[in-house]
Design a protein around this motif. Structure first.
Motif, PDB file in Angstrom:
ATOM      1  N   ASP A 112       5.895   1.608  -9.504  1.00  0.00           N
ATOM      2  CA  ASP A 112       5.704   2.749  -8.618  1.00  0.00           C
ATOM      3  C   ASP A 112       4.353   2.771  -7.911  1.00  0.00           C
ATOM      4  O   ASP A 112       4.029   3.743  -7.234  1.00  0.00           O
ATOM      5  CB  ASP A 112       5.880   4.054  -9.395  1.00  0.00           C
ATOM      6  CG  ASP A 112       7.322   4.270  -9.810  1.00  0.00           C
ATOM      7  OD1 ASP A 112       8.225   3.829  -9.072  1.00  0.00           O
ATOM      8  OD2 ASP A 112       7.551   4.870 -10.877  1.00  0.00           O
ATOM      9  N   VAL A 113       3.552   1.708  -8.078  1.00  0.00           N
ATOM     10  CA  VAL A 113       2.261   1.615  -7.397  1.00  0.00           C
ATOM     11  C   VAL A 113       2.222   0.299  -6.630  1.00  0.00           C
ATOM     12  O   VAL A 113       2.188  -0.779  -7.216  1.00  0.00           O
ATOM     13  CB  VAL A 113       1.080   1.680  -8.390  1.00  0.00           C
ATOM     14  CG1 VAL A 113      -0.245   1.561  -7.641  1.00  0.00           C
ATOM     15  CG2 VAL A 113       1.118   2.965  -9.197  1.00  0.00           C
ATOM     16  N   LEU A 114       2.255   0.397  -5.312  1.00  0.00           N
ATOM     17  CA  LEU A 114       2.179  -0.768  -4.441  1.00  0.00           C
ATOM     18  C   LEU A 114       0.711  -1.092  -4.197  1.00  0.00           C
ATOM     19  O   LEU A 114      -0.047  -0.232  -3.741  1.00  0.00           O
ATOM     20  CB  LEU A 114       2.887  -0.476  -3.113  1.00  0.00           C
ATOM     21  CG  LEU A 114       2.778  -1.524  -2.020  1.00  0.00           C
ATOM     22  CD1 LEU A 114       3.414  -2.835  -2.465  1.00  0.00           C
ATOM     23  CD2 LEU A 114       3.422  -1.010  -0.743  1.00  0.00           C
ATOM     24  N   LEU A 115       0.295  -2.306  -4.508  1.00  0.00           N
ATOM     25  CA  LEU A 115      -1.075  -2.739  -4.250  1.00  0.00           C
ATOM     26  C   LEU A 115      -1.120  -3.471  -2.919  1.00  0.00           C
ATOM     27  O   LEU A 115      -0.312  -4.363  -2.662  1.00  0.00           O
ATOM     28  CB  LEU A 115      -1.576  -3.659  -5.367  1.00  0.00           C
ATOM     29  CG  LEU A 115      -2.224  -2.987  -6.573  1.00  0.00           C
ATOM     30  CD1 LEU A 115      -1.291  -2.040  -7.270  1.00  0.00           C
ATOM     31  CD2 LEU A 115      -2.758  -4.021  -7.528  1.00  0.00           C
ATOM     32  N   LEU A 116      -2.071  -3.075  -2.076  1.00  0.00           N
ATOM     33  CA  LEU A 116      -2.243  -3.668  -0.751  1.00  0.00           C
ATOM     34  C   LEU A 116      -3.658  -4.212  -0.613  1.00  0.00           C
ATOM     35  O   LEU A 116      -4.601  -3.628  -1.139  1.00  0.00           O
ATOM     36  CB  LEU A 116      -2.014  -2.618   0.343  1.00  0.00           C
ATOM     37  CG  LEU A 116      -0.657  -1.919   0.363  1.00  0.00           C
ATOM     38  CD1 LEU A 116      -0.700  -0.726   1.305  1.00  0.00           C
ATOM     39  CD2 LEU A 116       0.420  -2.898   0.770  1.00  0.00           C
ATOM     40  N   ARG A 117      -3.791  -5.304   0.135  1.00  0.00           N
ATOM     41  CA  ARG A 117      -5.109  -5.878   0.427  1.00  0.00           C
ATOM     42  C   ARG A 117      -5.654  -5.388   1.764  1.00  0.00           C
ATOM     43  O   ARG A 117      -6.807  -5.607   2.080  1.00  0.00           O
ATOM     44  CB  ARG A 117      -5.016  -7.403   0.449  1.00  0.00           C
ATOM     45  CG  ARG A 117      -4.809  -8.002  -0.912  1.00  0.00           C
ATOM     46  CD  ARG A 117      -4.809  -9.528  -0.857  1.00  0.00           C
ATOM     47  NE  ARG A 117      -4.840 -10.076  -2.187  1.00  0.00           N
ATOM     48  CZ  ARG A 117      -3.761 -10.341  -2.924  1.00  0.00           C
ATOM     49  NH1 ARG A 117      -2.567 -10.130  -2.435  1.00  0.00           N
ATOM     50  NH2 ARG A 117      -3.892 -10.821  -4.143  1.00  0.00           N
ATOM     51  N   ASP A 118      -4.811  -4.776   2.543  1.00  0.00           N
ATOM     52  CA  ASP A 118      -5.181  -4.314   3.880  1.00  0.00           C
ATOM     53  C   ASP A 118      -4.111  -3.327   4.315  1.00  0.00           C
ATOM     54  O   ASP A 118      -3.077  -3.200   3.669  1.00  0.00           O
ATOM     55  CB  ASP A 118      -5.237  -5.508   4.840  1.00  0.00           C
ATOM     56  CG  ASP A 118      -6.090  -5.253   6.062  1.00  0.00           C
ATOM     57  OD1 ASP A 118      -6.498  -4.097   6.281  1.00  0.00           O
ATOM     58  OD2 ASP A 118      -6.349  -6.205   6.802  1.00  0.00           O
ATOM     59  N   TRP A 119      -4.337  -2.655   5.427  1.00  0.00           N
ATOM     60  CA  TRP A 119      -3.312  -1.778   5.958  1.00  0.00           C
ATOM     61  C   TRP A 119      -2.180  -2.642   6.499  1.00  0.00           C
ATOM     62  O   TRP A 119      -2.429  -3.726   7.024  1.00  0.00           O
ATOM     63  CB  TRP A 119      -3.885  -0.886   7.055  1.00  0.00           C
ATOM     64  CG  TRP A 119      -2.925   0.192   7.421  1.00  0.00           C
ATOM     65  CD1 TRP A 119      -2.269   0.319   8.598  1.00  0.00           C
ATOM     66  CD2 TRP A 119      -2.491   1.277   6.595  1.00  0.00           C
ATOM     67  NE1 TRP A 119      -1.448   1.414   8.553  1.00  0.00           N
ATOM     68  CE2 TRP A 119      -1.554   2.022   7.340  1.00  0.00           C
ATOM     69  CE3 TRP A 119      -2.786   1.682   5.296  1.00  0.00           C
ATOM     70  CZ2 TRP A 119      -0.923   3.148   6.829  1.00  0.00           C
ATOM     71  CZ3 TRP A 119      -2.159   2.803   4.802  1.00  0.00           C
ATOM     72  CH2 TRP A 119      -1.241   3.531   5.556  1.00  0.00           C
ATOM     73  N   PRO A 120      -0.927  -2.215   6.366  1.00  0.00           N
ATOM     74  CA  PRO A 120       0.199  -3.051   6.793  1.00  0.00           C
ATOM     75  C   PRO A 120       0.121  -3.432   8.275  1.00  0.00           C
ATOM     76  O   PRO A 120      -0.261  -2.610   9.108  1.00  0.00           O
ATOM     77  CB  PRO A 120       1.425  -2.169   6.534  1.00  0.00           C
ATOM     78  CG  PRO A 120       0.976  -1.180   5.532  1.00  0.00           C
ATOM     79  CD  PRO A 120      -0.474  -0.963   5.778  1.00  0.00           C
ATOM     80  N   PRO A 121       0.508  -4.655   8.593  1.00  0.00           N
ATOM     81  CA  PRO A 121       0.507  -5.081  10.004  1.00  0.00           C
ATOM     82  C   PRO A 121       1.665  -4.428  10.754  1.00  0.00           C
ATOM     83  O   PRO A 121       2.579  -3.859  10.127  1.00  0.00           O
ATOM     84  CB  PRO A 121       0.707  -6.596   9.902  1.00  0.00           C
ATOM     85  CG  PRO A 121       1.442  -6.788   8.624  1.00  0.00           C
ATOM     86  CD  PRO A 121       0.939  -5.709   7.696  1.00  0.00           C
ATOM     87  N   PRO A 122       1.657  -4.492  12.088  1.00  0.00           N
ATOM     88  CA  PRO A 122       2.773  -3.939  12.859  1.00  0.00           C
ATOM     89  C   PRO A 122       4.103  -4.502  12.344  1.00  0.00           C
ATOM     90  O   PRO A 122       4.217  -5.677  12.028  1.00  0.00           O
ATOM     91  CB  PRO A 122       2.493  -4.410  14.289  1.00  0.00           C
ATOM     92  CG  PRO A 122       1.007  -4.606  14.323  1.00  0.00           C
ATOM     93  CD  PRO A 122       0.633  -5.080  12.941  1.00  0.00           C
ATOM     94  N   GLY A 123       5.080  -3.647  12.248  1.00  0.00           N
ATOM     95  CA  GLY A 123       6.395  -4.059  11.787  1.00  0.00           C
ATOM     96  C   GLY A 123       6.595  -3.995  10.283  1.00  0.00           C
ATOM     97  O   GLY A 123       7.670  -4.302   9.794  1.00  0.00           O
ATOM     98  N   ALA A 124       5.578  -3.585   9.533  1.00  0.00           N
ATOM     99  CA  ALA A 124       5.703  -3.534   8.071  1.00  0.00           C
ATOM    100  C   ALA A 124       5.609  -2.110   7.524  1.00  0.00           C
ATOM    101  O   ALA A 124       5.512  -1.913   6.331  1.00  0.00           O
ATOM    102  CB  ALA A 124       4.636  -4.415   7.432  1.00  0.00           C
ATOM    103  N   LEU A 125       5.636  -1.117   8.419  1.00  0.00           N
ATOM    104  CA  LEU A 125       5.542   0.286   8.025  1.00  0.00           C
ATOM    105  C   LEU A 125       6.677   1.034   8.726  1.00  0.00           C
ATOM    106  O   LEU A 125       6.860   0.885   9.936  1.00  0.00           O
ATOM    107  CB  LEU A 125       4.182   0.848   8.449  1.00  0.00           C
ATOM    108  CG  LEU A 125       3.802   2.239   7.996  1.00  0.00           C
ATOM    109  CD1 LEU A 125       3.714   2.313   6.478  1.00  0.00           C
ATOM    110  CD2 LEU A 125       2.481   2.646   8.606  1.00  0.00           C
TER     111      LEU A 125
END
Length: 159
Positions: A112-125
């Motif tokens: 239930d916790v998504l780890l991200l290294r950066d904000w999602p690129p276009p097309g991934a949100l």
């Protein structure tokens, strides 16, 4: 430094028109422990594929926390995991952005916790109806030269 990255997060959400409440809003409503942003409308994040599965997965996220640091096993297992799971218990699944990266071994510790290294690129949100949000890429704040903090010193060396 942490506040700058929180502002990056807020700015990215504002650019796509995603309604959210920030920490101060939540505290004003009586929440004692709050993520940096609570998404009023949940968003779908396209999670990168796992090594054992070539397909990306869509994760529904209700909140996002910003960490202007590297996510090490010690930091995550020490304070962060308990903090983030507390948000999960109150608000549902969410995401944390470790702006300076994290150890790969942390990626799948908590469903239930998504780890991200950066904000999602276009097309991934995505919006709840599966339309892409297509946010612009968020660049990390630039490092200011040290003399930018000491204007008198800079003026003295210019003469």
């Amino acid at each position: 430094v942490g506040v700058e990255y929180e502002m990056l997060l807020r700015g990215a959400l504002e650019r796509v028109g995603a309604p959210f409440e920030h920490e101060d809003d939540l505290r004003g409503r009586g929440f004692s422990k709050t993520p940096d942003v609570h998404l009023v409308v949940p968003l779908g994040f396209l999670r990168p594929p796992r090594p054992d599965d070539a397909r990306p997965r869509l994760c529904v996220v209700n909140w996002v926390d910003s960490k202007a640091m590297f996510g090490s096993p010690g930091a995550y297992g020490g304070d962060h995991r308990a903090q983030l799971l507390g948000y999960v218990n109150r608000l549902g699944a969410g995401a944390v952005v470790y702006w300076f990266g994290f150890c790969d071994e942390l990626q799948d510790l908590d469903d239930d916790v998504l780890l991200l290294r950066d904000w999602p690129p276009p097309g991934a949100l995505f919006w709840p109806d599966a339309r892409p949000c297509a946010p612009p890429a968020v660049a990390a704040p630039t490092q200011r030269p040290i003399d930018a903090y000491f204007p008198r010193a800079r003026a003295a060396t210019a003469t």
